[in-house]
Design an enzyme around this catalytic site. Structure first.
Site, PDB file in Angstrom:
ATOM      1  N   ASN A 272     129.385   5.021 -18.254  1.00 29.88           N
ATOM      2  CA  ASN A 272     130.496   5.677 -18.954  1.00 29.88           C
ATOM      3  C   ASN A 272     130.113   5.999 -20.397  1.00 29.88           C
ATOM      4  OD1 ASN A 272     132.184   4.765 -16.660  1.00 29.88           O
ATOM      5  ND2 ASN A 272     131.839   2.770 -17.604  1.00 29.88           N
ATOM      6  N   GLU A 305     121.153   2.699 -17.789  1.00 28.64           N
ATOM      7  CA  GLU A 305     122.493   3.179 -18.167  1.00 28.64           C
ATOM      8  C   GLU A 305     122.430   3.890 -19.513  1.00 28.64           C
ATOM      9  OE1 GLU A 305     124.326   3.119 -15.696  1.00 28.64           O
ATOM     10  OE2 GLU A 305     123.326   1.513 -14.587  1.00 28.64           O
TER      11      GLU A 305
END
Ligand code: TRP
Ligand code: ZN
Length: 881
Positions: A272, A305
């Site tokens: 995210n 990530e």
């Protein structure tokens, strides 16, 4: 009730949406059972779309509380709201209008861990792939990029921390002990990258100054009291940020970067924007609770990530068929990062091992699919080894084919050309065609065609003419829905190795393009003629695993021995030895099945001794060389009529024969590798521990001989040594006093630490032999176990079903019966978890007939159960097809 419509999504059906959502503002009023979400969407009709085009927003289990269009309550006949959809059949005529949508959610009862849920009383979200539609009605597809502003309101005591994507804008107190925070993310993003976290967590902070001098505030949030266990993750994050600047010229782009660790999470972690959410297993580590493998995983996943910020977030995917565009590329990037941080050869061997043990069986079984699939029923089931690992190999091949410099130029062009866009695999390939001027259309088949290509190779030497001839024929096996395959472009790195182990030169080559040590195979058959080669060389093939293929080489064993001893390329030495070990194991399996005693060439034991003792090689490398192929690897090589018990025996006997040849040497080496000084998780120290622990395994093979392991368990000062010793005790003498004592002491020490208890579950779930079925069943009732926590389920049931061949495939089918029950139970609450567990049976067709029949019954039992999720039904039906 579940509504599986059986709908299939097809790549060729892609079309842009009629409407766009340039801005989104979300207002969350958090409470465990009744969270209100007010979404304000700016809607824009796309140019050229008719004014009466209906607006259809996605939902999943939603309850609509209020709908306004341009600030006025929508008339009841102006829309239709179901849990799955909000349809506005006659939207306003204007090209732009505003929707206000209020929904109500119950995060506390959301056990699927998709959308907004609670983990240890912390509110968190998971929206990839299609979880955002469980929060509000939206165009929940990755090509809808929107600028988000998020206001979060919660009880200040329950949730002092309020996080979302982007930069913090505003905070304030409210009446009734509540407070709020506002976040704004200036980068347009797809809904799957939305995130929110609210709760009471501890924090460690740091700052990072980017290459251009901007200061970024870093935060890692973990359970109170566990802050010290997050320092390694923070260090890995800073190293990742620097590396992406140095190697790819990519700088971070927001004022803050936050990572939150949660205990209930379906996968490893999620990228995210500005707010990565992690499975706590991939954040928390210290010497007492984490193994060296845990440290290495944390480093890799933190990097993965973080790297998504450019490959995934700034440039995202047009649709979910393009998943490999972000995942394959980002895995390639994290592989390169780890190679630079650690040892390149060791890292490459580890990657190849995972590729072969996870992706190859997928590619060779009923769940095979191309790196870029063309159809899916449930996208969650395509977060696979093929998309991730083979996807990374495809990027690596582009690097191999074009060379480092042009590859970097292509990446630069990709970032420049597609920043802020939702791109496709074609866009990605095009940048490399543009910078190199080469045609990659044949190469593109790596994205489009499933199956592991095979190369059949024969060689001969013509002394009279000083020529070396290599004949290579490629074939791609049929896979589901693709019976006819096209010929691929395979970059095969190689060398002709001379007497001293060095590469030898040749004066000319005909029959294929050969550049910089790479043969470019493009046709079915190549007859390659190397000239100016007076002596017979040994062919070292697929160096560095330049292509994800299988090789059928007619090669004399003495050539493999020669390469294993002398190849100047360390990866190839490992590969040669691994081939010898695999061949020996397959031969032993065949003898056992034929009722004969296996025999092992003494050269294998000698060679193992050579690897163990060669101090010019890194300890981590020596440890990998001494690690026998796994039982599943051997099964894959055998291919059909698998009897896991015979494989286990073959492996056991080879290990003993190696140990017998080397007892003295292994014992001395083990003793000499004792830990000295303070613990450090660095690669060199981890490598020494790895070697020592592999040796301990060999030294504990003689029946009754576990005194060394007992000693190591008692004296261990770190989790790597402790867990290895425990596993040896538990696996060598299941149920014995030393095993029971060690398991009990470990349990006492770590009872209140769920992540460490996972190791305890794993060790017991992987005890070889029939009795483990009952043991695992009993452990499902252990107080530390929970069917609702994915880490617990994967540690106990996942380990049992995918890493314990002898117990899971028990001939009487008891392992399968337990498995069916567990999968169906998981499916009730968490379909993603159940579907992934169910893939353990994907290779059922290669079992011997008795087990095969029982495995099929198990799959049918799942398929015929009531109320299956789409996720599980999709896996089971494709597995049976
Ligand atoms: N995109 C994530 C990654 O590769 C993984 C991911 C996809 C995920 N879907 C998920 C994580 C669902 C958790 C739950 O980094
Ligand atoms: Zn990823």
């Amino acid at each position: 009730m579940r509504t599986d419509t059986g709908q299939i999504f097809r790549l060729e059906d892609y079309r842009p949406s009629d409407y766009l959502i340039p801005t989104t503002s979300l207002d969350f009023r958090l409470s465990p059972d009744r969270t209100r979400v007010i979404a304000e969407l700016a809607i824009e009709r796309r140019k050229g779309v008719a004014g009466d085009a209906p607006l259809v927003l996605d939902g999943d289990g939603l309850a609509l509380k209020r709908l306004e269009i341009d600030g006025r309550a929508a008339a009841a006949n102006a829309y239709e709201a179901t849990p799955e959809r909000l349809t506005i059949s006659k939207p306003p005529k204007a090209t732009r209008f505003r929707l206000t949508i209020e929904t109500e959610l119950g995060p506390a009862t959301n056990l699927a861990l998709m959308g907004l849920y609670r983990s240890n009383n912390v509110y968190c979200t998971q929206c990839e792939a299609e979880g955002f539609r469980r929060i509000t009605y939206f165009l929940d597809r990755p090509d809808i990029l929107s600028v988000y502003t998020v206001r979060i309101e919660a009880d200040a005591k329950e949730a002092p921390l309020l996080l979302s994507n982007g930069n913090p804008r505003e905070t304030g107190k409210l009446e009734g002990g509540r407070h709020y925070a506002v976040w704004h993310d200036p980068f347009p993003k797809p809904s799957y990258l939305f995130a929110l976290v609210a709760g009471d967590l501890g924090r460690i902070g740091d700052t990072f100054v980017t290459a251009s001098g901007r200061s970024v505030e870093l935060g890692i949030y973990v359970e109170h009291g566990k802050e010290a266990r997050a320092t390694y993750a923070m260090d890995a994050l800073k190293r990742s940020m620097r590396w992406d600047e140095e190697k790819f010229g990519r700088e971070y782009d927001l004022e803050v970067f936050n990572i939150v660790a949660v205990s209930d999470f379906n996968m490893g972690a999620m990228e995210n924007k500005g707010l990565n959410i992690f499975n706590d297993k991939y954040v928390l580590a210290d010497s007492d609770t984490a193994t060296d493998a845990d440290f290495a995983n944390i480093e890799a996943i933190i990097a993965h990530e973080y790297f998504h910020n450019w490959t995934g977030n700034r440039i995202t995917c047009r649709d979910w068929f393009q998943l490999c565009l972000k995942e394959g590329l980002t895995v390639y990037r994290d592989h390169e990062f780890s190679a630079d941080q650690r040892s390149r050869a060791v890292k490459r061997i580890a990657e190849v091992r995972t590729l072969k043990s996870h992706q190859f069986p997928e590619d060779q079984g009923p769940l095979a699919h191309p790196v870029r699939p063309r159809r899916y029923r449930e996208i969650n089931n395509f977060y696979t080894a093929t998309v991730y690992e083979k996807g990374a190999e495809v990027v690596r091949m582009i690097h191999t084919i074009l060379g480092a410099e042009i590859f970097r130029k292509g990446m630069d062009l990709y970032f420049e050309r597609h920043d802020g866009e939702a791109a496709t695999v074609e866009d990605f390939l095009k940048v490399f065609e543009d910078v190199s001027g080469s045609d990659l259309s044949q190469f593109a088949l790596w994205y489009h065609q499933a199956g592991t290509p095979n190369l059949a190779i024969t060689t001969s030497h013509d002394a009279k003419n000083s020529e070396f001839l290599v004949e290579i024929e490629q074939s791609v096996p049929p896979t589901p829905a693709e019976s006819r395959k096209r010929l691929m472009h395979i970059p095969l790195a190689f060398a002709l190795v001379g007497k001293n182990g060095g590469d030898i030169a040749y004066t000319g080559v005909e029959g294929a393009t050969v550049e910089n040590g790479v043969i470019h195979l493009r046709k079915r058959r190549h007859n390659i003629r190397f000239s100016g080669v007076p002596g017979r060389p040994v062919l070292s093939l697929n160096r560095g695993f330049s292509a994800p293929v299988t090789l059928s080489v007619e090669q004399r064993p003495e050539d493999q021995y020669f390469l294993a001893r002398h190849d100047s390329d360390t990866f190839s030495r490992w590969q040669a030895f691994n081939t010898l070990l695999t061949d020996a194991l397959v031969a032993a399996f065949r003898r056992i099945r034929g009722g004969k005693e296996p025999e092992f060439a003494s050269d294998i034991g000698d060679l193992a001794g050579v690897f163990a003792a060669d101090s010019t090689l890194e300890p981590a490398y020596r440890a990998l060389a001494l690690t026998l192929p796994g039982e599943a690897d051997i099964a894959r090589e055998i291919g059909a009529n698998i009897d896991p018990d015979a494989i286990f025996t073959a492996r056991e006997l080879l290990a003993r024969s190696i140990a017998d040849t080397n007892v003295g040497r292994f014992g001395e080496l083990y003793a000499s590798l004792r830990n000295e000084g303070a613990f450090s998780p660095d690669a060199a120290s981890a490598g020494r521990r790895a070697l020592r622990n592999v040796l301990l395994d060999y030294l504990s093979l003689k029946p009754g001989d576990v005194t060394l392991a007992e000693g190591q368990f008692a004296d261990a000062t770190n989790m790597t040594d402790r867990a290895t010793a425990l596993a040896i005790l538990a696996h060598r003498q299941p149920g014995s006093e030393p095993a029971k004592a060690a398991l009990a002491s470990f349990e006492r020490r770590y009872a209140s630490d769920p992540l460490v208890m996972d190791k305890w579950f794993q060790i017991q779930a992987s005890v070889p032999g029939a009795a483990t079925v009952e043991a695992v069943k009993a452990l499902t009732r252990h107080p530390a176990f929970s069917m609702n926590n994915p880490n617990r389920v994967r540690s106990l049931i996942g380990t049992f079903s995918s890493a314990n061949q002898t117990a899971f495939h028990r001939p009487d089918g008891a392992g399968y019966d337990f498995f069916v029950e567990a999968v169906l139970k998981a499916d009730g609450d968490n379909p993603q978890l159940a579907a992934r567990l169910a893939t353990a049976l994907r290779s059922w067709r290669s079992l011997e007939p008795g087990r095969q029949g029982k495995a099929r019954e198990a799959l049918l039992a799942i398929a015929n159960a009531k109320d299956l999720s789409t996720d599980l039904r999709d896996i089971v039906e494709r597995t049976l097809a």
